[in-house]
Design a protein around this motif. Structure first.
Motif, PDB file in Angstrom:
ATOM      1  N   UNK A 184      25.925 -17.869 -46.357  1.00 43.63           N
ATOM      2  CA  UNK A 184      24.991 -17.310 -47.038  1.00 43.63           C
ATOM      3  C   UNK A 184      24.435 -16.637 -45.524  1.00 43.63           C
ATOM      4  N   UNK A 185      24.270 -17.334 -44.461  1.00 45.35           N
ATOM      5  CA  UNK A 185      23.699 -16.888 -43.350  1.00 45.35           C
ATOM      6  C   UNK A 185      24.622 -15.753 -42.931  1.00 45.35           C
ATOM      7  N   UNK A 186      25.957 -16.173 -42.673  1.00 44.04           N
ATOM      8  CA  UNK A 186      26.628 -15.125 -42.427  1.00 44.04           C
ATOM      9  C   UNK A 186      26.703 -14.009 -42.896  1.00 44.04           C
ATOM     10  N   UNK A 187      26.709 -13.835 -44.189  1.00 48.85           N
ATOM     11  CA  UNK A 187      26.474 -12.630 -45.014  1.00 48.85           C
ATOM     12  C   UNK A 187      25.356 -12.095 -44.823  1.00 48.85           C
ATOM     13  N   UNK A 188      24.211 -12.602 -44.728  1.00 50.95           N
ATOM     14  CA  UNK A 188      22.850 -12.187 -44.665  1.00 50.95           C
ATOM     15  C   UNK A 188      22.786 -11.399 -43.278  1.00 50.95           C
ATOM     16  N   UNK A 189      23.344 -11.890 -42.130  1.00 51.01           N
ATOM     17  CA  UNK A 189      23.475 -11.166 -40.893  1.00 51.01           C
ATOM     18  C   UNK A 189      24.303 -10.004 -41.065  1.00 51.01           C
ATOM     19  N   UNK A 190      25.448 -10.030 -41.527  1.00 49.21           N
ATOM     20  CA  UNK A 190      26.321  -8.844 -41.998  1.00 49.21           C
ATOM     21  C   UNK A 190      25.651  -7.884 -42.703  1.00 49.21           C
ATOM     22  N   UNK A 191      24.775  -8.187 -43.715  1.00 51.16           N
ATOM     23  CA  UNK A 191      24.052  -7.136 -44.187  1.00 51.16           C
ATOM     24  C   UNK A 191      22.824  -6.486 -43.280  1.00 51.16           C
ATOM     25  N   UNK A 192      22.375  -7.159 -42.764  1.00 49.63           N
ATOM     26  CA  UNK A 192      21.345  -6.830 -41.783  1.00 49.63           C
ATOM     27  C   UNK A 192      21.829  -5.704 -40.692  1.00 49.63           C
ATOM     28  N   UNK A 193      23.020  -6.064 -40.341  1.00 48.15           N
ATOM     29  CA  UNK A 193      23.539  -5.473 -39.107  1.00 48.15           C
ATOM     30  C   UNK A 193      24.290  -3.928 -39.964  1.00 48.15           C
ATOM     31  N   UNK A 194      24.643  -3.961 -41.050  1.00 49.41           N
ATOM     32  CA  UNK A 194      25.091  -2.661 -41.653  1.00 49.41           C
ATOM     33  C   UNK A 194      23.828  -1.993 -42.249  1.00 49.41           C
ATOM     34  N   UNK A 195      22.541  -2.399 -42.583  1.00 51.23           N
ATOM     35  CA  UNK A 195      21.459  -2.014 -42.852  1.00 51.23           C
ATOM     36  C   UNK A 195      21.003  -1.121 -41.405  1.00 51.23           C
ATOM     37  N   UNK A 196      20.857  -1.896 -40.333  1.00 49.40           N
ATOM     38  CA  UNK A 196      20.431  -1.281 -38.954  1.00 49.40           C
ATOM     39  C   UNK A 196      21.431  -0.154 -38.679  1.00 49.40           C
ATOM     40  N   UNK A 197      22.776  -0.268 -38.803  1.00 50.49           N
ATOM     41  CA  UNK A 197      23.495   0.596 -38.702  1.00 50.49           C
ATOM     42  C   UNK A 197      23.079   2.155 -39.394  1.00 50.49           C
ATOM     43  N   UNK A 198      23.179   2.116 -40.705  1.00 49.15           N
ATOM     44  CA  UNK A 198      22.513   2.962 -41.451  1.00 49.15           C
ATOM     45  C   UNK A 198      21.305   3.617 -41.013  1.00 49.15           C
ATOM     46  N   UNK A 201      25.863 -27.270 -46.544  1.00 52.17           N
ATOM     47  CA  UNK A 201      25.800 -26.579 -45.270  1.00 52.17           C
ATOM     48  C   UNK A 201      26.731 -25.522 -45.140  1.00 52.17           C
ATOM     49  N   UNK A 202      28.062 -25.671 -45.822  1.00 47.47           N
ATOM     50  CA  UNK A 202      28.934 -24.720 -45.835  1.00 47.47           C
ATOM     51  C   UNK A 202      28.437 -23.430 -46.478  1.00 47.47           C
ATOM     52  N   UNK A 238       9.327 -30.691 -44.218  1.00 45.74           N
ATOM     53  CA  UNK A 238      10.152 -30.437 -43.213  1.00 45.74           C
ATOM     54  C   UNK A 238      10.561 -29.091 -43.068  1.00 45.74           C
ATOM     55  N   UNK A 239      10.751 -28.333 -44.264  1.00 48.38           N
ATOM     56  CA  UNK A 239      11.306 -27.052 -44.227  1.00 48.38           C
ATOM     57  C   UNK A 239      10.274 -26.088 -43.437  1.00 48.38           C
ATOM     58  N   UNK A 240       9.066 -26.350 -43.738  1.00 46.04           N
ATOM     59  CA  UNK A 240       7.715 -25.697 -43.055  1.00 46.04           C
ATOM     60  C   UNK A 240       7.860 -25.986 -41.679  1.00 46.04           C
ATOM     61  N   UNK A 241       8.123 -27.233 -41.343  1.00 48.05           N
ATOM     62  CA  UNK A 241       8.104 -27.650 -39.730  1.00 48.05           C
ATOM     63  C   UNK A 241       9.360 -26.997 -39.108  1.00 48.05           C
ATOM     64  N   UNK A 242      10.353 -26.984 -39.738  1.00 47.74           N
ATOM     65  CA  UNK A 242      11.641 -26.337 -39.288  1.00 47.74           C
ATOM     66  C   UNK A 242      11.611 -24.794 -39.149  1.00 47.74           C
ATOM     67  N   UNK A 243      10.967 -24.343 -40.209  1.00 44.71           N
ATOM     68  CA  UNK A 243      10.875 -22.952 -40.412  1.00 44.71           C
ATOM     69  C   UNK A 243      12.078 -22.254 -40.496  1.00 44.71           C
ATOM     70  N   UNK A 244      12.413 -21.092 -39.736  1.00 45.47           N
ATOM     71  CA  UNK A 244      13.534 -20.254 -39.561  1.00 45.47           C
ATOM     72  C   UNK A 244      14.729 -20.932 -38.592  1.00 45.47           C
ATOM     73  N   UNK A 245      14.535 -22.187 -38.115  1.00 45.02           N
ATOM     74  CA  UNK A 245      15.589 -22.771 -37.284  1.00 45.02           C
ATOM     75  C   UNK A 245      16.797 -22.793 -37.907  1.00 45.02           C
ATOM     76  N   UNK A 246      17.828 -22.891 -37.013  1.00 43.32           N
ATOM     77  CA  UNK A 246      19.219 -22.917 -37.820  1.00 43.32           C
ATOM     78  C   UNK A 246      19.488 -23.945 -38.847  1.00 43.32           C
TER      79      UNK A 246
END
Length: 189
Positions: A145-159, A139-140, A85-93
């Motif tokens: 974790x998803x929110x933190x990952x987005x924050x890290x990606x945003x910071x990396x992109x800004x740098x 889920x929480x 199922x994880x493979x089927x759902x992939x990177x879906x939310x």
């Protein structure tokens, strides 16, 4: 006679944690025969100063091994299903994964309620409630974790954008070209 033992904890359940962990490890490992493992566990029981009636029998260790194998089989099957199922759902939310888990829990609750009529045993609603609470916590944690990952990606992109801007200016690009490069790195349309 079966009714006399119903609800009573098994000898394995009454073992001290270190001895039970040794038993579990021996059963999981599989490199030692049950009879040898039985001798080893009974020696540990004796060394711990436990009464002789606490020693395990061949039938008792076999029942426990069978029970542990059934639990292990269920876990392996659940892992396989989860991987599919994880493979089927992939990177879906992660909400999609949660919906799947909740549907599985509903299905298990329904089966437990049906089995209640057939076996006369009550459905383990407490276990199902604990599982649902665990799903909520997972889920929480996934959302955090998803929110933190987005924050890290945003910071990396800004740098990266700032570094690219410095290099582009040094290379003599126009301010429009530098701004375009920076927008592309930041993912701004």
């Amino acid at each position: 006679m079966a009714s006399e033992t119903r609800g009573r904890r098994s000898k394995v359940d009454l073992l001290p944690d270190p001895i039970r962990k040794k038993l579990d490890a021996g059963l999981r490992n599989g490199s030692i025969q049950q009879i040898d493992l039985l001798d080893e566990i009974n020696a540990l029981i004796k060394a711990a100063g436990l009464p002789e009636e606490n020693q395990l029998s061949r039938a008792g260790i076999n029942r426990y091994a069978t029970k542990m194998e059934a639990v292990g089989k269920s876990l392996r099957e659940m892992r396989e299903i989860t991987q599919v199922w994880t493979a089927e759902l992939g990177d879906k939310p992660t909400g999609e994964v949660t919906k799947l888990i909740l549907e599985m829990a509903r299905s298990q609750l329904f089966k437990a309620l049906l089995n209640q009529d057939e076996t006369g045993e009550g459905a383990d609603v407490g276990m199902i409630k604990d599982a649902m609470l665990a799903v909520q916590r997972l889920e929480s944690a996934a959302m955090a974790s998803h929110k933190r990952e987005k924050e890290i990606r945003t910071a990396f992109a800004a740098e990266a954008a700032n570094a690219a801007e410095k290099v582009a200016k040094t290379a003599g690009l126009t301010s429009d070209a530098v701004a375009l490069l920076k927008r592309e790195i930041l993912g701004i349309a």
